[in-house]
Motif scaffolding. Sequence first.
Motif, PDB file in Angstrom:
ATOM      1  N   ARG A   1       0.835  -1.190   0.000  1.00  0.00           N
ATOM      2  CA  ARG A   1       0.000   0.000   0.000  1.00  0.00           C
ATOM      3  C   ARG A   1       0.874   1.246   0.000  1.00  0.00           C
ATOM      4  NH1 ARG A   1      -4.378   0.606   4.675  1.00  0.00           N
ATOM      5  NH2 ARG A   1      -2.496   0.584   5.944  1.00  0.00           N
ATOM      6  N   TYR A   2       1.957   1.204   0.786  1.00  0.00           N
ATOM      7  CA  TYR A   2       2.883   2.323   0.845  1.00  0.00           C
ATOM      8  C   TYR A   2       3.583   2.518  -0.496  1.00  0.00           C
ATOM      9  CZ  TYR A   2       6.012   5.562   3.266  1.00  0.00           C
ATOM     10  OH  TYR A   2       6.688   6.682   3.681  1.00  0.00           O
ATOM     11  N   ASP A   3       3.963   1.413  -1.148  1.00  0.00           N
ATOM     12  CA  ASP A   3       4.621   1.501  -2.454  1.00  0.00           C
ATOM     13  C   ASP A   3       3.695   2.123  -3.493  1.00  0.00           C
ATOM     14  OD1 ASP A   3       6.884   0.356  -1.406  1.00  0.00           O
ATOM     15  OD2 ASP A   3       6.433  -1.664  -2.114  1.00  0.00           O
ATOM     16  N   LEU A   4       2.425   1.750  -3.479  1.00  0.00           N
ATOM     17  CA  LEU A   4       1.461   2.324  -4.415  1.00  0.00           C
ATOM     18  C   LEU A   4       1.291   3.818  -4.168  1.00  0.00           C
ATOM     19  CD1 LEU A   4      -0.629   1.987  -6.655  1.00  0.00           C
ATOM     20  CD2 LEU A   4      -2.313   1.369  -4.900  1.00  0.00           C
ATOM     21  N   ALA A   5       1.265   4.213  -2.907  1.00  0.00           N
ATOM     22  CA  ALA A   5       1.138   5.634  -2.581  1.00  0.00           C
ATOM     23  C   ALA A   5       2.361   6.415  -3.067  1.00  0.00           C
ATOM     24  CB  ALA A   5       0.954   5.808  -1.075  1.00  0.00           C
ATOM     25  N   ILE A   6       3.541   5.825  -2.972  1.00  0.00           N
ATOM     26  CA  ILE A   6       4.757   6.470  -3.459  1.00  0.00           C
ATOM     27  C   ILE A   6       4.642   6.773  -4.944  1.00  0.00           C
ATOM     28  CG2 ILE A   6       7.196   6.047  -4.000  1.00  0.00           C
ATOM     29  CD1 ILE A   6       7.412   4.596  -1.319  1.00  0.00           C
ATOM     30  N   VAL A   7       4.249   5.779  -5.707  1.00  0.00           N
ATOM     31  CA  VAL A   7       4.128   5.955  -7.160  1.00  0.00           C
ATOM     32  C   VAL A   7       3.116   7.045  -7.482  1.00  0.00           C
ATOM     33  CG1 VAL A   7       3.418   4.817  -9.293  1.00  0.00           C
ATOM     34  CG2 VAL A   7       4.840   3.594  -7.646  1.00  0.00           C
ATOM     35  N   SER A   8       2.015   7.077  -6.749  1.00  0.00           N
ATOM     36  CA  SER A   8       0.965   8.061  -7.012  1.00  0.00           C
ATOM     37  C   SER A   8       1.412   9.480  -6.704  1.00  0.00           C
ATOM     38  CB  SER A   8      -0.281   7.715  -6.181  1.00  0.00           C
ATOM     39  OG  SER A   8      -0.756   6.432  -6.489  1.00  0.00           O
ATOM     40  N   GLU A   9       2.230   9.653  -5.659  1.00  0.00           N
ATOM     41  CA  GLU A   9       2.659  10.989  -5.266  1.00  0.00           C
ATOM     42  C   GLU A   9       3.782  11.541  -6.144  1.00  0.00           C
ATOM     43  OE1 GLU A   9       1.580  13.275  -3.234  1.00  0.00           O
ATOM     44  OE2 GLU A   9      -0.104  12.028  -2.609  1.00  0.00           O
ATOM     45  N   LEU A  10       4.518  10.672  -6.806  1.00  0.00           N
ATOM     46  CA  LEU A  10       5.665  11.116  -7.593  1.00  0.00           C
ATOM     47  C   LEU A  10       5.295  12.148  -8.648  1.00  0.00           C
ATOM     48  CD1 LEU A  10       7.721   7.844  -8.160  1.00  0.00           C
ATOM     49  CD2 LEU A  10       8.539   9.930  -7.065  1.00  0.00           C
ATOM     50  N   ALA A  11       4.120  12.007  -9.220  1.00  0.00           N
ATOM     51  CA  ALA A  11       3.743  12.856 -10.358  1.00  0.00           C
ATOM     52  C   ALA A  11       3.665  14.330  -9.981  1.00  0.00           C
ATOM     53  CB  ALA A  11       2.413  12.388 -10.930  1.00  0.00           C
ATOM     54  N   ALA A  12       3.211  14.638  -8.771  1.00  0.00           N
ATOM     55  CA  ALA A  12       2.945  16.029  -8.406  1.00  0.00           C
ATOM     56  C   ALA A  12       4.016  16.659  -7.527  1.00  0.00           C
ATOM     57  CB  ALA A  12       1.592  16.118  -7.694  1.00  0.00           C
ATOM     58  N   PHE A  13       4.910  15.880  -6.953  1.00  0.00           N
ATOM     59  CA  PHE A  13       5.799  16.404  -5.925  1.00  0.00           C
ATOM     60  C   PHE A  13       6.913  17.270  -6.498  1.00  0.00           C
ATOM     61  CE2 PHE A  13       9.388  16.325  -3.026  1.00  0.00           C
ATOM     62  CZ  PHE A  13       8.765  16.748  -1.856  1.00  0.00           C
ATOM     63  N   ARG A  14       7.246  18.344  -5.747  1.00  0.00           N
ATOM     64  CA  ARG A  14       8.387  19.204  -6.069  1.00  0.00           C
ATOM     65  C   ARG A  14       9.186  19.466  -4.783  1.00  0.00           C
ATOM     66  NH1 ARG A  14       6.293  18.134 -10.101  1.00  0.00           N
ATOM     67  NH2 ARG A  14       5.888  19.370 -11.971  1.00  0.00           N
ATOM     68  N   PRO A  15      10.522  19.489  -4.845  1.00  0.00           N
ATOM     69  CA  PRO A  15      11.320  19.847  -3.655  1.00  0.00           C
ATOM     70  C   PRO A  15      10.979  21.254  -3.169  1.00  0.00           C
ATOM     71  CG  PRO A  15      12.704  18.862  -5.345  1.00  0.00           C
ATOM     72  CD  PRO A  15      11.370  19.131  -5.994  1.00  0.00           C
ATOM     73  N   ARG A  16      11.161  21.485  -1.869  1.00  0.00           N
ATOM     74  CA  ARG A  16      10.857  22.776  -1.259  1.00  0.00           C
ATOM     75  C   ARG A  16      12.025  23.221  -0.381  1.00  0.00           C
ATOM     76  NH1 ARG A  16       5.209  23.372  -0.797  1.00  0.00           N
ATOM     77  NH2 ARG A  16       4.293  22.658  -2.757  1.00  0.00           N
ATOM     78  N   PRO A  17      12.167  24.533  -0.144  1.00  0.00           N
ATOM     79  CA  PRO A  17      13.193  25.007   0.794  1.00  0.00           C
ATOM     80  C   PRO A  17      12.900  24.508   2.209  1.00  0.00           C
ATOM     81  CG  PRO A  17      12.362  26.802  -0.572  1.00  0.00           C
ATOM     82  CD  PRO A  17      11.440  25.645  -0.776  1.00  0.00           C
ATOM     83  N   LEU A  18      13.922  24.006   2.886  1.00  0.00           N
ATOM     84  CA  LEU A  18      13.753  23.463   4.224  1.00  0.00           C
ATOM     85  C   LEU A  18      14.931  23.881   5.101  1.00  0.00           C
ATOM     86  CD1 LEU A  18      12.209  21.438   6.150  1.00  0.00           C
ATOM     87  CD2 LEU A  18      13.829  19.708   5.345  1.00  0.00           C
ATOM     88  N   ARG A  19      14.628  24.222   6.346  1.00  0.00           N
ATOM     89  CA  ARG A  19      15.667  24.484   7.341  1.00  0.00           C
ATOM     90  C   ARG A  19      15.524  23.451   8.455  1.00  0.00           C
ATOM     91  NH1 ARG A  19      14.232  29.159   8.706  1.00  0.00           N
ATOM     92  NH2 ARG A  19      15.491  30.277   7.176  1.00  0.00           N
ATOM     93  N   VAL A  20      16.621  22.768   8.764  1.00  0.00           N
ATOM     94  CA  VAL A  20      16.653  21.779   9.835  1.00  0.00           C
ATOM     95  C   VAL A  20      17.632  22.282  10.886  1.00  0.00           C
ATOM     96  CG1 VAL A  20      17.096  19.377  10.451  1.00  0.00           C
ATOM     97  CG2 VAL A  20      16.206  19.938   8.163  1.00  0.00           C
ATOM     98  N   ARG A  21      17.126  22.629  12.068  1.00  0.00           N
ATOM     99  CA  ARG A  21      17.975  23.142  13.138  1.00  0.00           C
ATOM    100  C   ARG A  21      18.041  22.142  14.285  1.00  0.00           C
ATOM    101  NH1 ARG A  21      16.300  27.274  15.943  1.00  0.00           N
ATOM    102  NH2 ARG A  21      14.171  27.545  15.142  1.00  0.00           N
ATOM    103  N   THR A  22      19.252  21.853  14.731  1.00  0.00           N
ATOM    104  CA  THR A  22      19.458  21.036  15.918  1.00  0.00           C
ATOM    105  C   THR A  22      20.275  21.831  16.919  1.00  0.00           C
ATOM    106  OG1 THR A  22      21.579  20.017  15.324  1.00  0.00           O
ATOM    107  CG2 THR A  22      19.585  19.048  14.366  1.00  0.00           C
ATOM    108  N   GLU A  23      20.602  21.231  18.053  1.00  0.00           N
ATOM    109  CA  GLU A  23      21.410  21.941  19.047  1.00  0.00           C
ATOM    110  C   GLU A  23      22.829  22.201  18.553  1.00  0.00           C
ATOM    111  OE1 GLU A  23      21.340  17.515  20.209  1.00  0.00           O
ATOM    112  OE2 GLU A  23      19.939  19.032  19.459  1.00  0.00           O
TER     113      GLU A  23
END
Length: 293
Positions: A158-180
């Motif tokens: 089910r997860y694999d099918l969802a991956i394939v379905s989401e691939l068509a619309a997805f675009r990378p986005r700016p992200l900030r990851v802050r740790t200590e």
Amino acid sequence: MGGHAALAVHPASGHGAAARIAGRVAERLRTAVDRLDLLVANTVAESRALMHSSAAAGLDLLVVLGGDGAAHQGVQFCAERDVRLGLVPAGTGNDFARALGVPEDPLAATDAVLSGVEQRIDLGRVGDTWFGTVLCAGFDALVSERANRLRWPSGPRRYDLAIVSELAAFRPRPLRVRTEDTTLELEATMVAVGNTGYYGGGIPICPGARPDDGLFDVTVVGRASRTELVRMLPRLRAGRHLDHPAVQTLRAREVVLEGADWPAYADGEPQGRLPMAVRCVPGALRLAGAQVR
């Protein structure tokens, strides 16, 4: 063993597997405890109400029979009250139980709960919510959203099918990851904050994560094309994605995710949208019947 225990059953877990095995699990528990409450719930609200009712009578041990969604509700209850949690896996994913070395067979898992073995493990916390496995945002969270809407197939497919379905619309986005210790700013595809290693029905997204070291393992996937993501999937399933050029890893006690307006999921449950602060709480859960190896 003795004491007061409750068995929380989520009958729909594993397409009815929990309901089919519940009687035998309850029978084994009754032979070892002084009192057993049977809590059968079809909704989160029902589950919480029944757990609160047992707690008022002096609960020592909560045994959850179900999948990761059921385990997530057990974690919320036990972490707040210092009640021991026992897991008997009967879902389609069972990622939390898998990471903790709980036997796959429900009756063997029940015997483990009754063995007297106990360990304190870490939990993640976001806002007022605890989680035991992975908090994810970005492409994988969108996949989780879609997978939760699907009724077929079950488990990892089910997860694999969802991956394939989401691939068509997805675009990378700016992200900030802050740790200590570190701040990452990048165009990202997804980020996973792991208290344990698995999500999505056995995908080792944070393969080195341990829930007894006081730290998260963080996996960040930078900009990747659809073709690169497709090529990465077999490596991801095998836990061999960490050496991919787009992947960075961190270890941290606290993580702040901001920039992209992405949904976030923890233990497969929705947690709102970024920005979000996530904290590792050492020793937050008393776990019965399993020891992290």
